[in-house]
Scaffold this active site. Structure first.
Site, PDB file in Angstrom:
ATOM      1  N   LYS A 122      -9.965  -3.473   7.789  1.00  0.00           N
ATOM      2  CA  LYS A 122      -8.843  -2.519   7.764  1.00  0.00           C
ATOM      3  C   LYS A 122      -9.042  -1.546   8.912  1.00  0.00           C
ATOM      4  O   LYS A 122     -10.180  -1.307   9.323  1.00  0.00           O
ATOM      5  CB  LYS A 122      -8.842  -1.755   6.428  1.00  0.00           C
ATOM      6  CG  LYS A 122      -7.540  -1.074   6.112  1.00  0.00           C
ATOM      7  CD  LYS A 122      -6.547  -2.024   5.467  1.00  0.00           C
ATOM      8  CE  LYS A 122      -5.184  -1.403   5.325  1.00  0.00           C
ATOM      9  NZ  LYS A 122      -4.245  -2.273   4.602  1.00  0.00           N
TER      10      LYS A 122
ATOM     11  N   ASP B 250       0.589  -1.987   8.170  1.00  0.00           N
ATOM     12  CA  ASP B 250       0.381  -1.303   6.888  1.00  0.00           C
ATOM     13  C   ASP B 250       1.259  -0.054   6.978  1.00  0.00           C
ATOM     14  O   ASP B 250       2.227  -0.055   7.769  1.00  0.00           O
ATOM     15  CB  ASP B 250      -1.110  -0.947   6.691  1.00  0.00           C
ATOM     16  CG  ASP B 250      -1.411  -0.439   5.277  1.00  0.00           C
ATOM     17  OD1 ASP B 250      -1.320  -1.229   4.337  1.00  0.00           O
ATOM     18  OD2 ASP B 250      -1.711   0.761   5.103  1.00  0.00           O
TER      19      ASP B 250
HETATM   20  P1  NDP Z   1       5.699   1.786   4.751  1.00  0.00           P
HETATM   21  O1  NDP Z   1       5.170   2.744   5.753  1.00  0.00           O
HETATM   22  O2  NDP Z   1       6.733   0.813   5.158  1.00  0.00           O
HETATM   23  O3  NDP Z   1       6.288   2.604   3.481  1.00  0.00           O
HETATM   24  C1  NDP Z   1       5.501   3.474   2.760  1.00  0.00           C
HETATM   25  C2  NDP Z   1       6.400   4.172   1.758  1.00  0.00           C
HETATM   26  O4  NDP Z   1       5.597   4.957   0.880  1.00  0.00           O
HETATM   27  C3  NDP Z   1       7.367   5.129   2.408  1.00  0.00           C
HETATM   28  O5  NDP Z   1       8.544   5.218   1.653  1.00  0.00           O
HETATM   29  C4  NDP Z   1       6.599   6.446   2.372  1.00  0.00           C
HETATM   30  O6  NDP Z   1       7.423   7.594   2.403  1.00  0.00           O
HETATM   31  C5  NDP Z   1       5.908   6.336   1.033  1.00  0.00           C
HETATM   32  N1  NDP Z   1       4.680   7.138   1.052  1.00  0.00           N
HETATM   33  C6  NDP Z   1       3.663   7.074   1.943  1.00  0.00           C
HETATM   34  N2  NDP Z   1       2.732   7.989   1.667  1.00  0.00           N
HETATM   35  C7  NDP Z   1       3.182   8.652   0.576  1.00  0.00           C
HETATM   36  C8  NDP Z   1       2.677   9.704  -0.197  1.00  0.00           C
HETATM   37  N3  NDP Z   1       1.505  10.286   0.105  1.00  0.00           N
HETATM   38  N4  NDP Z   1       3.402  10.103  -1.283  1.00  0.00           N
HETATM   39  C9  NDP Z   1       4.580   9.505  -1.594  1.00  0.00           C
HETATM   40  N5  NDP Z   1       5.117   8.513  -0.871  1.00  0.00           N
HETATM   41  C10 NDP Z   1       4.430   8.088   0.185  1.00  0.00           C
HETATM   42  O7  NDP Z   1       4.419   1.067   4.123  1.00  0.00           O
HETATM   43  P2  NDP Z   1       4.341  -0.309   3.320  1.00  0.00           P
HETATM   44  O8  NDP Z   1       5.554  -0.482   2.481  1.00  0.00           O
HETATM   45  O9  NDP Z   1       3.944  -1.358   4.277  1.00  0.00           O
HETATM   46  O10 NDP Z   1       3.070  -0.038   2.401  1.00  0.00           O
HETATM   47  C11 NDP Z   1       3.161   0.573   1.109  1.00  0.00           C
HETATM   48  C12 NDP Z   1       1.883   0.291   0.339  1.00  0.00           C
HETATM   49  O11 NDP Z   1       1.723  -1.139   0.202  1.00  0.00           O
HETATM   50  C13 NDP Z   1       0.582   0.794   0.971  1.00  0.00           C
HETATM   51  O12 NDP Z   1      -0.326   1.151  -0.070  1.00  0.00           O
HETATM   52  C14 NDP Z   1       0.057  -0.447   1.677  1.00  0.00           C
HETATM   53  O13 NDP Z   1      -1.351  -0.399   1.845  1.00  0.00           O
HETATM   54  C15 NDP Z   1       0.443  -1.516   0.670  1.00  0.00           C
HETATM   55  N6  NDP Z   1       0.503  -2.875   1.216  1.00  0.00           N
HETATM   56  C16 NDP Z   1       1.348  -3.174   2.243  1.00  0.00           C
HETATM   57  C17 NDP Z   1       1.399  -4.476   2.716  1.00  0.00           C
HETATM   58  C18 NDP Z   1       2.384  -4.889   3.759  1.00  0.00           C
HETATM   59  O14 NDP Z   1       2.483  -6.100   4.013  1.00  0.00           O
HETATM   60  N7  NDP Z   1       3.133  -3.989   4.347  1.00  0.00           N
HETATM   61  C19 NDP Z   1       0.499  -5.527   2.191  1.00  0.00           C
HETATM   62  C20 NDP Z   1      -0.288  -5.110   1.041  1.00  0.00           C
HETATM   63  C21 NDP Z   1      -0.287  -3.814   0.611  1.00  0.00           C
HETATM   64  P3  NDP Z   1       7.558   8.445   3.770  1.00  0.00           P
HETATM   65  O15 NDP Z   1       8.494   7.665   4.626  1.00  0.00           O
HETATM   66  O16 NDP Z   1       8.089   9.744   3.321  1.00  0.00           O
HETATM   67  O17 NDP Z   1       6.168   8.539   4.350  1.00  0.00           O
END
Ligand code: NDP
Length: 444
Positions: free
Chosen positions: A126, A166
């Site tokens: 990571k 991510d």
């Molecule tokens: P994105 O950046 O596309 O989206 C993240 C979302 O979560 C946004 O809506 C963001 O809001 C919100 N968010 C982030 N931090 C916080 C916080 N502290 N409190 C509340 N909301 C928050 O990321 P992904 O969708 O790619 O990833 C989401 C999760 O899934 C992570 O934990 C990641 O590790 C996990 N994941 C992702 C994979 C992938 O293929 N993308 C694979 C496996 C796991 P805002 O825009 O306001 O920051």
């Protein structure tokens, strides 16, 4: 003191302040206790757990770049190469102000078992930076990505370490990173996944984590005599995982009524209009509250209260520790009977224990969100073959992989007498393969 407790104490002592890493190690080791106790003598002699909790390598570097005002900015860059026993390091890059070494170690550690569970030959890693892409111009993001890759390129490669996206790293960032890697090394190779379709990306990679989450949820529900059709679902986040989880829930007949971002959440009792969310988040890069400007019957609330919305199924898809014990109790009181984690470790340890003790079907992120990395591995295969598979071909493989992950997870739990405990099942199934490979390769 048991071997597990001894190793955990050592982790806390030797990695001060890295609370998320401690939390992840504790959860994994506790749920592996049955397996470890049964093999304690040989594992101890081989220092197996001590090796497992220590990353093979951590690269930490300076990322200088110039902003639009001509000001030099400096961020921290990291890559944690955790374990390569079963394949090249594989895992995403996170760009978020909260990123630090401890968070990346927790994510890298989890990734080792998740990648093993997929059944594909990929190790765990990571990386990322405390750079915040929010509010930055495209040029600033490019300047950052080029500087980040200038350093990272020395340590990665198609057969060595293959980063992906991510939080904060989507198609735009992967494009800038790939362009710089190619420029520096002269290699057109599958060194990153999540690439654009015109330069080696795989169909379905964008949808994979969200789709995979709902595929495994569907398996878990069916195996427990329930179904997704007609159910009300709450999804947190509104990023990549949340959007495509919502899409698949709708395709399978469920109804998502809420989404969020780090400022607040929307509730649309008629079901979320996903085309509008995609327009706001993927095209305009806007905030989720803009939704209610166009859907007056929907409600926007500031803050973190999304879990107070009544639902049958909850899919936390935002970030770590976003769902605590109080939230879990509220979900249960409102009739929620299943939780599956799209994000990594979104439920606190107390919330997880509550699900298990109160009969809530619970699929942990390690198994539930493995569809993303599995499809990344399929992208690597296509790059090596110099071929591109069709959408349906990749989607079918993804579906099959998620069904297999469910089967492995459920059967490992059953084998150790904890039927229905998918936390233990996922950890045990992932662990067994890594341990076998590490043992075969000697003390390295
Ligand atoms: P994105 O950046 O596309 O989206 C993240 C979302 O979560 C946004 O809506 C963001 O809001 C919100 N968010 C982030 N931090 C916080 C916080 N502290 N409190 C509340 N909301 C928050 O990321 P992904 O969708 O790619 O990833 C989401 C999760 O899934 C992570 O934990 C990641 O590790 C996990 N994941 C992702 C994979 C992938 O293929 N993308 C694979 C496996 C796991 P805002 O825009 O306001 O920051």
């Amino acid at each position: 003191m048991s071997y597990v407790d001894e190793v955990y104490d050592r982790v806390v002592k030797q990695n001060p302040g890295e609370t998320e890493f401690h939390q992840a190690v504790k959860e994994v080791l506790d749920s592996l206790k049955l397996v470890i106790d049964a093999n304690e003598e040989s594992y101890r002699k081989m220092g197996l757990l001590e090796r497992l909790v220590e990353p093979e390598r951590i690269i930490s570097f300076r990322v200088p770049w110039v902003d639009d005002n001509g000001q030099v900015q400096v961020n921290k860059g990291f890559r944690v190469q955790f374990n390569s026993a079963i394949g090249p390091y594989k895992g995403g890059l996170r760009l978020h102000p909260s990123v630090n070494q401890g968070i990346l170690k927790f994510l890298g550690f989890e990734q080792v078992f998740k990648n093993s569970l997929t059944g594909l030959p990929i190790g765990g890693g990571k990386g990322g930076s405390n750079f915040d892409p929010k509010g930055k111009s495209d040029r600033e993001v490019m300047a950052f990505c080029q500087s980040f890759m200038t350093e990272l390129s020395k340590y990665i490669g198609a057969d060595q370490d293959v980063p992906a996206g991510d939080i904060g790293v989507g198609a735009r960032e992967i494009g800038f990173l790939y362009g710089q890697y190619k420029r520096l090394t002269g290699l057109y190779e599958g060194v990153l996944t999540g690439k654009g379709l015109t330069y080696g990306g795989s169909l379905v990679r964008t949808q994979a984590t969200g789709y995979g989450l709902v595929y495994i949820l569907d398996e878990m529900l069916k195996d427990n005599g329930k179904e997704l059709a007609g159910k009300t679902v709450v999804v947190s986040g509104s990023g990549n995982v949340a959007i495509y989880a919502t899409e698949k829930v709708h395709q399978l007949g469920g109804k998502v009524v809420a989404l969020s971002d780090s400022c607040g959440y929307i509730y649309d009792k008629d079901g979320i209009n996903l085309d509008l969310v995609k327009e706001i988040k993927e095209v305009r890069r806007g905030r989720i509250k803009e939704y209610v400007e166009e859907v007056p019957t929907a409600v926007y609330t500031e803050g973190t209260g999304i879990w107070s919305i009544p639902c049958d199924v909850a899919l936390p898809c935002a970030t770590q520790n976003e769902l605590n014990l109080e939230d879990a109790k509220t979900l249960k009181a409102n009739g929620c009977f299943a939780v599956a984690e799209g994000a990594n470790m979104p439920s606190t340890r107390e919330a997880t224990d509550f699900y298990l003790e109160n009969g809530i079907l619970f699929m942990p992120g390690k198994a539930a969100n493995a569809g993303g990395v599995a499809t990344s591995a399929l992208e690597m295969s296509q790059n090596s073959q110099r071929l591109s598979w069709t959408f349906d071909e990749v989607d079918e493989r993804l579906h099959k992989i998620m069904v297999q992950i469910y089967a492995k997870t459920a059967s490992a739990a059953e084998r150790y007498g904890v039927k229905g405990n998918y936390v233990a099942g996922a950890n045990i199934a992932g662990f067994e393969k890594v341990v076998e490979a590490m043992t075969a390769q000697g003390i390295v």
